[in-house]
Design a protein around this motif. Sequence first.
Motif, PDB file in Angstrom:
ATOM      1  N   PRO A 102       0.845  -1.190   0.000  1.00 24.10           N
ATOM      2  CA  PRO A 102       0.000   0.000   0.000  1.00 24.10           C
ATOM      3  C   PRO A 102       0.875   1.233   0.000  1.00 24.10           C
ATOM      4  O   PRO A 102       1.891   1.282   0.685  1.00 24.10           O
ATOM      5  N   ARG A 103       0.491   2.182  -0.809  1.00 22.18           N
ATOM      6  CA  ARG A 103       1.359   3.345  -0.947  1.00 22.18           C
ATOM      7  C   ARG A 103       1.040   4.419   0.079  1.00 22.18           C
ATOM      8  O   ARG A 103       1.789   5.361   0.257  1.00 22.18           O
ATOM      9  N   CYS A 104      -0.120   4.330   0.675  1.00 23.90           N
ATOM     10  CA  CYS A 104      -0.451   5.324   1.683  1.00 23.90           C
ATOM     11  C   CYS A 104      -1.428   4.699   2.671  1.00 23.90           C
ATOM     12  O   CYS A 104      -1.954   3.615   2.440  1.00 23.90           O
ATOM     13  N   LEU A 105      -1.656   5.445   3.747  1.00 22.78           N
ATOM     14  CA  LEU A 105      -2.530   4.902   4.790  1.00 22.78           C
ATOM     15  C   LEU A 105      -3.933   4.638   4.289  1.00 22.78           C
ATOM     16  O   LEU A 105      -4.576   3.679   4.676  1.00 22.78           O
ATOM     17  N   SER A 106      -4.421   5.502   3.386  1.00 25.19           N
ATOM     18  CA  SER A 106      -5.806   5.304   2.945  1.00 25.19           C
ATOM     19  C   SER A 106      -5.938   4.046   2.104  1.00 25.19           C
ATOM     20  O   SER A 106      -6.993   3.423   2.080  1.00 25.19           O
ATOM     21  N   GLN A 107      -4.867   3.666   1.412  1.00 23.89           N
ATOM     22  CA  GLN A 107      -4.899   2.383   0.697  1.00 23.89           C
ATOM     23  C   GLN A 107      -4.795   1.235   1.686  1.00 23.89           C
ATOM     24  O   GLN A 107      -5.509   0.253   1.605  1.00 23.89           O
ATOM     25  N   LYS A 108      -3.895   1.411   2.592  1.00 24.08           N
ATOM     26  CA  LYS A 108      -3.626   0.338   3.539  1.00 24.08           C
ATOM     27  C   LYS A 108      -4.845   0.035   4.401  1.00 24.08           C
ATOM     28  O   LYS A 108      -5.111  -1.110   4.745  1.00 24.08           O
ATOM     29  N   PHE A 109      -5.580   1.091   4.726  1.00 24.39           N
ATOM     30  CA  PHE A 109      -6.717   0.900   5.625  1.00 24.39           C
ATOM     31  C   PHE A 109      -8.048   0.986   4.892  1.00 24.39           C
ATOM     32  O   PHE A 109      -9.058   1.324   5.481  1.00 24.39           O
ATOM     33  N   ARG A 110      -8.015   0.686   3.618  1.00 27.77           N
ATOM     34  CA  ARG A 110      -9.271   0.702   2.879  1.00 27.77           C
ATOM     35  C   ARG A 110     -10.167  -0.408   3.425  1.00 27.77           C
ATOM     36  O   ARG A 110      -9.716  -1.540   3.583  1.00 27.77           O
ATOM     37  N   PRO A 111     -11.414  -0.067   3.752  1.00 30.77           N
ATOM     38  CA  PRO A 111     -12.273  -1.092   4.342  1.00 30.77           C
ATOM     39  C   PRO A 111     -12.594  -2.211   3.363  1.00 30.77           C
ATOM     40  O   PRO A 111     -12.711  -1.970   2.152  1.00 30.77           O
ATOM     41  N   ARG A 112     -12.727  -3.412   3.870  1.00 31.76           N
ATOM     42  CA  ARG A 112     -13.032  -4.552   3.009  1.00 31.76           C
ATOM     43  C   ARG A 112     -14.214  -5.370   3.503  1.00 31.76           C
ATOM     44  O   ARG A 112     -14.436  -6.484   3.068  1.00 31.76           O
ATOM     45  N   SER A 113     -14.942  -4.799   4.419  1.00 33.40           N
ATOM     46  CA  SER A 113     -16.202  -5.438   4.801  1.00 33.40           C
ATOM     47  C   SER A 113     -17.135  -4.319   5.262  1.00 33.40           C
ATOM     48  O   SER A 113     -16.677  -3.228   5.602  1.00 33.40           O
ATOM     49  N   PHE A 114     -18.421  -4.636   5.262  1.00 33.25           N
ATOM     50  CA  PHE A 114     -19.380  -3.602   5.651  1.00 33.25           C
ATOM     51  C   PHE A 114     -19.117  -3.108   7.060  1.00 33.25           C
ATOM     52  O   PHE A 114     -19.303  -1.945   7.362  1.00 33.25           O
ATOM     53  N   SER A 115     -18.672  -4.036   7.902  1.00 30.79           N
ATOM     54  CA  SER A 115     -18.482  -3.627   9.299  1.00 30.79           C
ATOM     55  C   SER A 115     -17.305  -2.667   9.472  1.00 30.79           C
ATOM     56  O   SER A 115     -17.196  -1.995  10.484  1.00 30.79           O
ATOM     57  N   GLU A 116     -16.449  -2.598   8.492  1.00 26.82           N
ATOM     58  CA  GLU A 116     -15.317  -1.681   8.614  1.00 26.82           C
ATOM     59  C   GLU A 116     -15.657  -0.277   8.131  1.00 26.82           C
ATOM     60  O   GLU A 116     -14.851   0.639   8.274  1.00 26.82           O
ATOM     61  N   LEU A 117     -16.811  -0.138   7.530  1.00 25.48           N
ATOM     62  CA  LEU A 117     -17.170   1.193   7.041  1.00 25.48           C
ATOM     63  C   LEU A 117     -17.523   2.091   8.226  1.00 25.48           C
ATOM     64  O   LEU A 117     -18.189   1.659   9.163  1.00 25.48           O
ATOM     65  N   ILE A 118     -17.091   3.318   8.124  1.00 22.22           N
ATOM     66  CA  ILE A 118     -17.313   4.236   9.243  1.00 22.22           C
ATOM     67  C   ILE A 118     -18.456   5.184   8.897  1.00 22.22           C
ATOM     68  O   ILE A 118     -18.486   5.758   7.796  1.00 22.22           O
ATOM     69  N   GLY A 119     -19.352   5.351   9.828  1.00 21.63           N
ATOM     70  CA  GLY A 119     -20.427   6.337   9.672  1.00 21.63           C
ATOM     71  C   GLY A 119     -21.416   6.025   8.574  1.00 21.63           C
ATOM     72  O   GLY A 119     -22.096   6.922   8.078  1.00 21.63           O
ATOM     73  N   LEU A 120     -21.489   4.773   8.167  1.00 23.12           N
ATOM     74  CA  LEU A 120     -22.395   4.437   7.056  1.00 23.12           C
ATOM     75  C   LEU A 120     -23.299   3.268   7.439  1.00 23.12           C
ATOM     76  O   LEU A 120     -23.587   2.396   6.615  1.00 23.12           O
ATOM     77  N   ASN A 121     -23.765   3.277   8.653  1.00 15.54           N
ATOM     78  CA  ASN A 121     -24.532   2.122   9.134  1.00 15.54           C
ATOM     79  C   ASN A 121     -25.724   1.774   8.270  1.00 15.54           C
ATOM     80  O   ASN A 121     -25.937   0.612   7.912  1.00 15.54           O
ATOM     81  N   VAL A 122     -26.505   2.798   7.946  1.00 16.41           N
ATOM     82  CA  VAL A 122     -27.739   2.527   7.197  1.00 16.41           C
ATOM     83  C   VAL A 122     -27.414   1.986   5.813  1.00 16.41           C
ATOM     84  O   VAL A 122     -27.985   0.984   5.363  1.00 16.41           O
ATOM     85  N   SER A 163     -15.128   2.425  -1.947  1.00 15.30           N
ATOM     86  CA  SER A 163     -14.877   1.266  -1.081  1.00 15.30           C
ATOM     87  C   SER A 163     -16.155   0.467  -0.894  1.00 15.30           C
ATOM     88  O   SER A 163     -16.146  -0.767  -0.969  1.00 15.30           O
ATOM     89  N   THR A 164     -17.258   1.165  -0.656  1.00 13.61           N
ATOM     90  CA  THR A 164     -18.535   0.466  -0.442  1.00 13.61           C
ATOM     91  C   THR A 164     -18.956  -0.282  -1.699  1.00 13.61           C
ATOM     92  O   THR A 164     -19.466  -1.404  -1.624  1.00 13.61           O
ATOM     93  N   ALA A 165     -18.724   0.342  -2.853  1.00 10.88           N
ATOM     94  CA  ALA A 165     -19.102  -0.320  -4.117  1.00 10.88           C
ATOM     95  C   ALA A 165     -18.339  -1.634  -4.256  1.00 10.88           C
ATOM     96  O   ALA A 165     -18.897  -2.663  -4.647  1.00 10.88           O
ATOM     97  N   ARG A 166     -17.067  -1.617  -3.919  1.00  9.90           N
ATOM     98  CA  ARG A 166     -16.264  -2.842  -4.038  1.00  9.90           C
ATOM     99  C   ARG A 166     -16.741  -3.892  -3.035  1.00  9.90           C
ATOM    100  O   ARG A 166     -16.839  -5.079  -3.351  1.00  9.90           O
ATOM    101  N   ILE A 167     -17.036  -3.423  -1.837  1.00 15.00           N
ATOM    102  CA  ILE A 167     -17.509  -4.379  -0.821  1.00 15.00           C
ATOM    103  C   ILE A 167     -18.833  -4.998  -1.263  1.00 15.00           C
ATOM    104  O   ILE A 167     -19.054  -6.202  -1.143  1.00 15.00           O
ATOM    105  N   PHE A 168     -19.695  -4.148  -1.801  1.00 18.78           N
ATOM    106  CA  PHE A 168     -21.002  -4.639  -2.244  1.00 18.78           C
ATOM    107  C   PHE A 168     -20.835  -5.645  -3.391  1.00 18.78           C
ATOM    108  O   PHE A 168     -21.481  -6.700  -3.420  1.00 18.78           O
ATOM    109  N   ALA A 169     -19.938  -5.302  -4.319  1.00 18.05           N
ATOM    110  CA  ALA A 169     -19.701  -6.213  -5.442  1.00 18.05           C
ATOM    111  C   ALA A 169     -19.211  -7.557  -4.915  1.00 18.05           C
ATOM    112  O   ALA A 169     -19.648  -8.627  -5.367  1.00 18.05           O
ATOM    113  N   ALA A 170     -18.310  -7.512  -3.926  1.00 20.83           N
ATOM    114  CA  ALA A 170     -17.800  -8.755  -3.363  1.00 20.83           C
ATOM    115  C   ALA A 170     -18.912  -9.514  -2.655  1.00 20.83           C
ATOM    116  O   ALA A 170     -19.016 -10.745  -2.768  1.00 20.83           O
TER     117      ALA A 170
END
Length: 853
Positions: A158-178, A208-215
Amino acid sequence: MADMRRHSVDVPLSRTLVQLKRMRSLRDPSTNSLSKYASPSDSMIWETASSNGATMELSRSATSAAMSRVGSPCMSASEARSVGSRRSALGHGTEDSRLRSNDVVGSNFSGCGISYCWSGASKYRDLYSDSDGPEQPLLSPEGTEVASQDNVPYTETPRCLSQKFRPRSFSELIGLNVVAQSLLYSSCKGKVAPMYLFHGPRGTGKTSTARIFAAALNCLSLEEQRPCGFCKECVILFSGRSRDVKELDSAKMDRLGRVKALLKSASLVPYSSRFKVFIVDECHLLQEDAWSAIVKSLDEPYRHTVYIMITSDLDSLPRTSVTHCQKFHFPKIKVADIVYRLEKICIDEGLEFDHDGLYFIAAKSNGSLRDAEIMLDQLSLLGKRVTISLVHELVGLVSDDELIELLDLALSSDTTNTVRRARELMASSIDPLQLVSQLANLIMDILSGRCQSAATEVSKSFLGRYAFAEVGIRKLRHALKVLSETEKQLRTSRNKATWVTVALLQFGTNESDLVAETNDMHAHSATGYTDDWVSKVNSSSNFCDACNSNKSNCSERHCRRLKLENIWRRAIGKCQSRSARSFLKKEGILSSVHVTEEVAIAEVGFSHPDHLSRAEKMQSLIEGVLQHVLGFNVEIRFKLVPCVTRKDARLKRHSFSLLGCSGRKQELSDSTVTDEDEAVRHGARETPLKGYSSSQQRSPFIVQRVDSKPKVHGSEDDARSTLTSNRSMTDDLTRTCRSETNYSKGASEQGRFDTIQEPDLQPNCFSRTLKLQKRFFSSDAAHTICFRIQPHNKMSFLPKKEFDTYFCAYEPYEQCPRSNSRATYGSRDDDLSIKTSGFGSNLLCWRGPKQSI
Ligand SMILES: Nc1ncnc2c1ncn2[C@@H]1O[C@H](COP(=O)(O)OP(=O)(O)OP(=O)(O)O)[C@@H](O)[C@H]1O
Ligand SMILES: [Zn+2]
């Protein structure tokens, strides 16, 4: 594809680059984190729940480092290969040392058999080709699908923190419960719409959410938690090699041919997955005919195709097309959520931090988690503890406390220190224009009441002195004016730093005037009464702030009224409760403010008894907010003003002045209260008020018997005795007296009390004068008329011995020991004037022999 510039944060680059160079060497090339923190992962223990239930304990070796990521959805192709070969060496994998990743997944991970301990995002690696990284081609230029993605080079680390910490499950998403819940449900239940639209500000997790949803849509796991991250589909997708999930760059879909190729691809059955998912980023860049073609294709029975359109600019999408989408809004991420995320990253990355520093980053990032992560990334390169001052330095800002310190010096005319501090600040980091803008913003925050908390003692004391006092507020307004002038000047000036310093030195220029005015005001208050102090504060200036005109153009009363309105408006603005605010705004009016010693006495009028009693319940609140605005302890006098419609504001003011004691004085003559006192003392007679309707003139007083001693019958003369207020006698009042009062000359020993009561109409009147005609009391020297002021909430009759305030008809000027009330004869012999002020709404009137009181 997103514009890369928007992901950056403006920072002094040279400094960061130097630090970057230095710090890169400290980083572990494989993890991209600081090497000193890399060690813990070397001795990690991974538990597997595979068929044999084996537990592997890995040693500090390269093998273990690679193995530790087995099962991670973020494993890169090269890692997968190397892991495969290691596993084969350990007897787990296939014979083929050059494993295809699909094989790895297929042979070892089908059915998601490994329960992976996801204790931290930093454990896995971002192998997914990010939007921040190289872009993946979807279609060949000819419009045919790209055959295979296997050879596409992936980002190794990962080249930066935002890549490294990109969420990969719905539970990792922040502030997007609904959003997360809804998409998870949809993927679990198979209720999948053909087209989704994710819209919202940048860096809030749409891609990130689009990728998680696709998965999740293609995940093979039967569990409810999808995507599982381990099954073949998940691994392929998160490693960026899925043939069925594609990310498209709208900017490149500029030719219809490309759109057609996309549609053709969409019509084909998926290679291996359940759904073909097209993630169309920046979809507002799509041409309208591209939209139409895509929307039209939705009619075709391709049940396997899902479009996820992403945009940060919903308004520029074609309306009709948007109606075909299921829309999901991605709001700005709350500061607290960002701070929480940053803290977690710091802990995972082993960065030392102060909460304030992270808070400042979060507040600065305007709801974009990516911006916050990027800023943190830059700070981490400096290799220092992430503190607020480091953040300030990085982004070239001055902290609020430093600003307040500077403002304090400037406003108190401390020339030497102001110049020194301003120079220090501008020499260290801040741009002069930026300093001016920050100062202006801070002052506006203080004036609007938004800046109520302060970290340091200096700031607290500053806010106490300036934010809540009228003089302080005037100074701040002046400073703001100076800053706005300076800002214009700076744009064309070369010597910006000097002009900022000059501006700061102007902050205290008219301070002496203000102080003199304030002293003047207090000098008046020492005499017991002052004129409306607000007008005094401005008296030395030729400019009237109230009506924004030259004083020669405005009448003094008019200005005073505007100032009172201004004070009232600001006080109301400080009420927390919305209902209280709207009630006071609609029904209340501030008629006068007097300063006596340390206390400001404010008269507040209401036109209806119900409003008055409601306001009384809010007394402490009203006193509190007025106190904030005036900077004095405030005592309130409520009073009733005649019912005047709001439309006729002028009439209201007029009537208000008429009935308000201080207002009345202004109305009747230009003399001050003190002058009037003198006039009364010397027997001057009050002028009857002219020009008011009978309803305005109607006195609120009624005379009511409280305690009747044996009834005696008075003469006709006495029965007509009238008790009048200074608002002139009216028929109503006379009638009341006639019906209620029976007074007899002969009742020399007995007498009785009457309550002169204004319970509903004017409790707590501030000041008033009552007149009694002489014939009411003087026919027999043995009879005395005495009065006692009774607080309005004590309606019951008190025993005689409790009388402490009384006025005797034969002892004019008798001073009440506990109040400013006094009785005096009027200019005509037959009148008794009783002037009361201060507390109380009821007067108890004793008519009987003096000695019996
Ligand atoms: N809601 C979120 N939860 C967790 N991480 C997030 C969230 N939003 C953003 N991020 C972080 O920011 C990075 C970028 O997020 P992402 O690309 O999904 O945002 P975006 O809304 O698609 O932005 P853009 O509109 O600019 O493309 C992610 O890698 C992740 O680290
Ligand atoms: Zn899965």
